[in-house]
Design an enzyme around this catalytic site. Sequence first.
Site, PDB file in Angstrom:
ATOM      1  N   CYS A 415       0.853  -1.191   0.000  1.00  0.00           N
ATOM      2  CA  CYS A 415       0.000   0.000   0.000  1.00  0.00           C
ATOM      3  C   CYS A 415       0.890   1.242   0.000  1.00  0.00           C
ATOM      4  O   CYS A 415       1.717   1.407   0.897  1.00  0.00           O
ATOM      5  CB  CYS A 415      -0.898  -0.025   1.234  1.00  0.00           C
ATOM      6  SG  CYS A 415      -1.629   1.551   1.695  1.00  0.00           S
ATOM      7  N   CYS A 418       0.612   3.436   3.158  1.00  0.00           N
ATOM      8  CA  CYS A 418       1.223   2.738   4.302  1.00  0.00           C
ATOM      9  C   CYS A 418       2.743   2.755   4.180  1.00  0.00           C
ATOM     10  O   CYS A 418       3.459   2.925   5.174  1.00  0.00           O
ATOM     11  CB  CYS A 418       0.733   1.298   4.377  1.00  0.00           C
ATOM     12  SG  CYS A 418      -1.069   1.126   4.359  1.00  0.00           S
TER      13      CYS A 418
END
Length: 489
Positions: A415, A418
């Site tokens: 991600c 992230c």
Amino acid sequence: MLNATQTCGLLVLLLSLFCAHFSWGWFQNNAKSKSPEKQPVYGETSDSQDQSCLCHLTGVLDDCFCDIESIDVFNNFKIYPHIRKLTERDFFRYYKVNLKRPCPFWPNDDHCSIKDCHVEPCPESKVPVGIKSGNYNKFSQAASSISDMRECEQAHELGAVNSTLSNQTKEAFADWAHHDDAQDHFCGLDDEMSPDAEYVDLLLNPERYTGYKGPSAWRVWNSIYEENCFKPRSVYRPLNPLAPSRGDDDGEGFYNWLEGLCLEKRVFYRLISGLHSSINIHLCAEYLLDESWGKSVWGPNLYEFRQRFDPAETKGEGTRRLKNLYFLYLIELRALSKVTPYFERSFINLYTGNSQEDSTTKELLLQVLNETKAFPMHFDESSMFASHKIESKTLKEEFRLHFKNISRIMDCVGCSKCRLWGTLQTQGLGTALRILFSEKEIKNLPENSPSKGFQLTRQEIVALLNGFARLSTSIKELHNFRTLLKDQR
């Protein structure tokens, strides 16, 4: 005495009042259940659950002499309001990062396609001219001129030598210089000059729950804990989703092993666990609650919070995780107090090209740093790496390399958002560790000119302060979760 008519009238009146009370009570309960104000807080709770979730989070922390209650008051009233303002300033809101580096440890095709995983890069035209000037060791115009003169002199001296060197030898010299620069770093050196590196506006890409979870996310954290926390493979972390089934194991075997480690290795594990806990708190506090009518509603999710931290849901593990967050906070707090002399020098101006902005930013930064110096219960890092000189040097290098490896694992996160915040917070912690173990260099800093010894790049400064701001936010959010749990009782 009441006659029959009066008695009958009284009964009718009482019955009417009862019905009215019942109807009003039902209306209130029904209205509460449908109230839009309650929707951002997910998960119903009982008194016993509320009591158990955070009531054990109290008292003195292991491996230091500071209690949780003192940190709460200090952070929520002294630090959080100032650090939040500081990270909104231009110098700290733009972070240059390469989110396209391949995972160096395993083939990774698990790129998240969820829209909330996406990071919106900042066009360079929006970035202040002083930030994108190209040399990230220059924080002020005065420092820039001094550095430019020295670089010109060095280039002139090296020019005469380089004319007799082969290209291969020149490349070797460059590699040696890069190697020397990396010797005291706990994270890999930034590749800011890579064509794939882009500026990101952190305020427009906040850390929050994106939906990224499951085997890909577990694999990253599993690699961090299982391969880099000085742990034998025969000892399994409690609640590790990728570990073999161990029945009703309550983790005592793991914690017996952990307590048997030397202080330095115990500290390492607690730092990583604290970082993991902090990230989880951010995701629980900024959870996607509703997305109807094209508008996203973000807010606290009590159910997710309990799943990660309630002792009843985690076999007591949740309290340990939260205590490790406080421990990490103390480590970074100590680093900020120690690096204060570096920023107190007059020529360090956090240069963006806007003198008024720079002056306000420097003021705010010194305000935060002076608060950190005033904290009375700092972690004592002198107890670390204090044994036999050769053993200490070996252990410190092992500590540094393990952490550096973790910073590289961030390139395996699927991600993008992230990965962005994981990279920033890991670099922030790595910078804090470098500060803690550079005490002599910081003490010997020249007052009125840049030093050839201890230096911080702009990237490191942005990561250090934003990383600490994330920890400060986590502790503030814990206070908010306590209030929400109490309100729902």
